[in-house]
Design an enzyme around this catalytic site. Structure first.
Site, PDB file in Angstrom:
ATOM      1  N   HIS A 361       0.789  -1.228   0.000  1.00  0.00           N
ATOM      2  CA  HIS A 361       0.000   0.000   0.000  1.00  0.00           C
ATOM      3  C   HIS A 361       0.817   1.271   0.000  1.00  0.00           C
ATOM      4  CE1 HIS A 361      -4.174  -1.350   0.529  1.00  0.00           C
ATOM      5  NE2 HIS A 361      -3.629  -2.406   1.082  1.00  0.00           N
ATOM      6  N   LYS A 552      -9.219  14.305   3.534  1.00  0.00           N
ATOM      7  CA  LYS A 552      -8.418  13.085   3.638  1.00  0.00           C
ATOM      8  C   LYS A 552      -7.511  13.253   4.854  1.00  0.00           C
ATOM      9  CE  LYS A 552      -6.880  13.937  -0.564  1.00  0.00           C
ATOM     10  NZ  LYS A 552      -6.837  12.695  -1.303  1.00  0.00           N
ATOM     11  N   ARG A 553      -6.783  12.205   5.250  1.00  0.00           N
ATOM     12  CA  ARG A 553      -5.842  12.360   6.345  1.00  0.00           C
ATOM     13  C   ARG A 553      -4.906  13.535   6.073  1.00  0.00           C
ATOM     14  NH1 ARG A 553      -5.900   8.468  10.679  1.00  0.00           N
ATOM     15  NH2 ARG A 553      -3.994   9.526  11.312  1.00  0.00           N
ATOM     16  N   LYS A 558       0.308  14.595   1.035  1.00  0.00           N
ATOM     17  CA  LYS A 558      -0.986  14.880   0.407  1.00  0.00           C
ATOM     18  C   LYS A 558      -1.136  16.371   0.093  1.00  0.00           C
ATOM     19  CE  LYS A 558      -3.405  10.932   2.568  1.00  0.00           C
ATOM     20  NZ  LYS A 558      -4.099  10.225   1.458  1.00  0.00           N
ATOM     21  N   THR A 660      -8.498   6.654  -2.863  1.00  0.00           N
ATOM     22  CA  THR A 660      -9.850   6.188  -3.180  1.00  0.00           C
ATOM     23  C   THR A 660     -10.840   7.337  -3.017  1.00  0.00           C
ATOM     24  OG1 THR A 660     -10.019   5.380  -0.904  1.00  0.00           O
ATOM     25  CG2 THR A 660      -9.533   3.749  -2.627  1.00  0.00           C
ATOM     26  N   LYS A 664     -14.423   8.445  -5.132  1.00  0.00           N
ATOM     27  CA  LYS A 664     -15.735   8.750  -4.545  1.00  0.00           C
ATOM     28  C   LYS A 664     -16.235  10.108  -5.029  1.00  0.00           C
ATOM     29  CE  LYS A 664     -14.011   6.602  -0.301  1.00  0.00           C
ATOM     30  NZ  LYS A 664     -13.415   6.982   1.004  1.00  0.00           N
TER      31      LYS A 664
END
Ligand SMILES: *Cc1c(COP(=O)(O)O)cnc(C)c1O
Length: 817
Positions: A361, A552-553, A558, A660, A664
């Site tokens: 992952h 998101k986290r 990110k 992911t 969505k």
């Protein structure tokens, strides 16, 4: 879908069942029912249906001798179950009516449910989406994990800072679980090895003086869409054995013996709250071993009950390792086969390898799991021996392939010869599996070429890609009921289980009437979110503004900071440049930072500080609003995602394995602004380059800059006045008047040649891409066409597609319907 206004049936079918559970399970007469007790009773009534179907399903699998697929994961981010189960069982409208007859509203009842947050983020939610898909497809799929008493912490925002609160989600238990104390298992841990010999004089080590943990299964039914199949997620709680330490007991030290009991029950107490690795924590290692040992016993017992022999084990059983967290399963199955069932090593190894498959992952080096050899020897002495033996035989294989190549030997060994020596869990997982997969095309390539090139050279056929997906049941059908009915009115509902059929929407993308309806749905979803923003942040935002969402986290890779730098730029343009943007904008953030991750927590403070400055500046007015919605979790994501116009997916290329969240959002008609990273690349291929805003460095370019050691962010700032202005504002306390130096560390990291995430290298391209977004949004019919095409072209990103690929290529399993 919402309950349709149809005439009330003479006797709503489920009212009696809810009423009976109120009375006989909860001891409450119907007329005294409160919302929480109605939720509980409704859930129990639904559970009755699930249990009937679960038993039918298990009988079907036995009869058909189905191949069983076991998904081992330390995390399952399930969210709420009531609405999901009702939709999947096809009982939503009937229950809604029954509750109406009882004077209650199903949406209020549903809102009582606490999220099951037994995961951190993407990895745990993937496991939950996979369970939904396996059940919907009729695959004999079981989840195995830990029944944490405390899930992921709740996030509160206090003076702009994240505060963590315990998530006691289980409270007095959950109606969604069936506890099975009669199926508890005994797990040895700690102790020592006695080097004995068997009757024939062969080495026969004995594991002695271990302590015991008891694993108690808690089964959560997992309903597939249509209600034909109900699979099981089996979560183990740790209990101490009554004779946990009789020695202490017998010496009369009663209190110390009870303390020991309490310690063993801490094993399933709390989820580790970091999505990267938890290094060196003994409790985490015990957690990983505990659940894997429970799962392997259960899997072996179920197999032996049906087949009596290990000859057919790998034909009837597939085990998928969700990251390396369950990698000890390789050693545990070997131990069971060799030590307890007296199979030869070679035979046990053939079975083990044919059974396991491993999903990688992450490429982030800090997230690759390693355990000190000394700790492993202390906690799991027999497993450590087995790992050494696996490694010894493996290194012989490497020597045979590359004679004399000691560098390669050291690089590939399961043991890293560092100080202290470490067990590399990824190597154990790869060597013990017949399949190694990444989670998006780019990621799987980088696994082969960058992360594990030596293993790829040794076992080229073992490596493959399985691009992630999400379940359209939760993320479209349930989360966005108005869009669901719009779609279904036009193209029918086959898309719910055959997501490719969503492509039938494409011809409607330029239909003005359809566009209007589509826009009205989006607008209504934005109104709902605007209300949530008011309720949680006391901030008024306009549903007419462009909702840009970065949820998101919180993690440096990110790049929430990149998003913020653009917002600051836009703010300064308005406040100081006197420029009004083409469209009013609302920027919405949500996400948790790992409690020990200082840089991520500072980003949360910065988001809230920028929000405060921007939202209260009269010069800005309604042109720009910034909101941070606290406590991002599945149920909040279901509200946020359907309201997005623009989805922000801007990780440094090469760092996000798949993502992911990106899927969505697009499925709900948001356009994406994103880098060429993870599954963004495949989303672009599906929706078309003209229907997504792609910008920034490619993974190859990022690598080239890193390799050249020639990244000079300060030069970017010097030569670009807009960027310099943004950094000056940050560094001089513009957003922290109470402590002007607070965000200097942020500036320093952005201006450092070592910034691994290359924020400033992508900033100018990001600003330009955002200008293109605004120009496009100002032309609503063009924007709507693109948004509709995004929905229509998301067929690939159903987790049903992903799971069918796992079933065909890795598990050799077929649906049992
Ligand atoms: C989907 C999801 C994630 C993963 O989001 P990414 O953008 O892929 O990191 C994390 N948390 C929750 C609650 C989710 O639903």
């Amino acid at each position: 879908m919402k309950a349709k206004a149809k005439p009330a049936k003479p006797s709503a079918p489920h009212r009696q069942s809810i009423s009976q559970h109120l009375r006989y399970s909860l001891g409450t007469p119907e007329k005294h029912a409160t919302l929480p007790s109605l939720y509980e009773a409704t859930a129990l009534a639904v559970r009755d249906h699930l249990i009937d179907k679960m038993m039918e399903t298990e009988a079907r699998y036995e009869k058909k001798k189905a191949k069983r697929v076991y998904y081992l994961s330390l995390e399952f981010l399930m969210g709420r179950s009531l609405g999901n189960n009702l939709y999947n069982l096809g009982l939503f409208e009937d229950f809604a009516q029954s509750l109406t007859d009882m004077g209650a509203d199903i949406d209020e009842v549903r809102a009582q449910e606490h999220d099951a947050a037994l995961g951190n983020g993407g990895l745990g939610r993937l496991a939950a989406c996979f369970l939904d898909s396996m059940a919907t497809l009729g695959l004999a799929g079981y989840g195995y994990g830990i029944n944490y008493e405390f899930g992921l912490f709740k996030q509160e925002i206090d003076n702009g800072y994240q505060k963590e609160k315990p998530d006691n989600w289980l409270g007095d238990g959950t109606p969604w679980q069936i506890t099975r104390p009669q199926e508890q298992c005994i797990i040895p841990v700690y102790g020592r090895i006695v080097h004995a010999k068997d009757r024939d004089g062969n080495y026969n080590p004995m594991w002695m003086d271990w302590k015991t943990l008891i694993g108690v299964p808690h089964d959560m039914p997992v309903a597939g869409y249509g209600g034909n199949t109900v699979n099981t997620l089996r979560l183990y709680a740790a209990k101490s054995s009554d004779d946990f330490d009789m020695d202490i007991f017998n010496t009369g030290d009663y209190l110390r013996a009870v303390e020991q009991k309490m310690t063993s029950e801490t094993v399933s107490k709390v989820l580790y709250p970091s999505d990267a690795m938890e290094s060196g924590r003994e409790l985490r290692l015990v957690q990983e071993y505990f659940f894997v040992a429970c799962a392997i016993r259960d899997i072996v017992n179920r197999h032996l009950k049906n087949y009596k022999t290990f000859n057919t084990f790998a034909d009837r059983v597939a085990i998928q390792l969700n990251d390396t967290h369950p990698a000890l399963a390789v050693a545990e199955l070997m131990r069971l086969l060799v030590d307890e069932h007296a199979l030869s090593w070679d035979r046990a190894w053939t079975i083990t390898r044919a059974t396991f498959a491993y999903t990688n992952h992450t490429l982030l080096p800090e997230a690759l799991e390693k355990w000190p050899v000394g700790l492993m020897e202390y906690v799991l002495p027999r497993h450590m021996q087995i790992i050494f033996e696996i490694n010894h035989r493996f290194l012989d294989e490497v020597k045979a392939k590359w004679p004399g190549d000691t560098g390669r030997l050291a690089a590939m060994s399961i043991i890293e010869e560092s100080h202290p020596r470490q067990v590399r869990m990824a190597h154990l997982a790869i060597i013990g599996s017949h399949s190694v997969n990444g989670v998006a095309a780019l990621h799987s390539e980088l696994v082969k070429t960058e992360l594990l090139p030596d293993f790829y050279a040794l076992y080229p056929k073992r490596f493959n890609n399985k691009t992630n997906g999400v379940t359209p049941r939760r993320w479209l059908y349930k989360a966005n009921p108005d869009l669901t009915s719009l779609i279904t009115r036009h193209i029918g509902d086959s898309w719910v289980t055959q997501m490719d059929r969503i492509a039938d929407l494409a011809p409607l993308s330029r239909d003005a009437a359809f566009q209007d309806e589509f826009a009205a749905v989006k607008r209504a979803n934005k109104e709902v979110l605007a209300q949530t923003i008011w309720d949680t942040c006391r901030l008024t935002v306009s549903p007419d503004s462009l909702f840009t969402i970065h949820a998101k986290r919180i993690h440096e890779y990110k790049r929430q900071l990149l998003c913020l730098l653009h917002i600051i730029h836009q703010y300064l343009e308005i406040a100081e440049g006197g420029k009004t943007p083409e469209v009013p904008r609302t920027y919405i953030f949500a996400g948790k930072a790992a409690p020990g991750y200082e840089a991520a927590k500072r980003i949360i403070k910065l988001i809230n500080s920028v929000a405060e400055t921007v939202n209260s500046d009269e010069r800005v007015g309604d042109a720009l609003k910034v909101a941070f919605i606290p406590d991002y979790r599945v149920s909040l994501a279901e509200k946020i995602i359907p309201a997005a116009d623009l989805s922000v997916q801007i990780s440094t290329a090469g760092k996000e394995a798949s993502g992911t969240g990106n899927m969505k959002f697009a499925m709900n008609g948001a356009l994406t602004i994103g880098t060429l990273d993870g599954a963004n690349i495949e989303i672009m291929e599906e929706v078309g380059e003209e229907n997504i805003f792609i910008f920034g460095l490619t993974a190859g370019e990022v690598q080239a800059i890193r390799a050249s050691h020639n990244y000079r962010p300060w030069e970017i700032a010097e030569t670009n006045p807009a960027i310099k202005r943004v950094l000056d504002a940050l560094g001089t306390g513009r957003f922290s008047p109470d402590a002007p130096g607070r965000f200097i560390p942020v500036c320093e990291s952005l201006l450092s040649k070592y910034d691994p995430y290359l924020h400033l290298a992508d900033l100018s391209a990001y600003i330009t891409a955002q200008e293109q977004v605004e120009a496009c949004y100002a032309t609503p019919d063009i924007w709507m066409e693109k948004a509709i095409l995004n929905v229509a072209r998301m067929g690939k990103f159903s987790s049903d597609r992903t799971i069918m690929e796992y079933a065909k290529d890795i598990w050799n399993a077929t649906p049992q319907v």
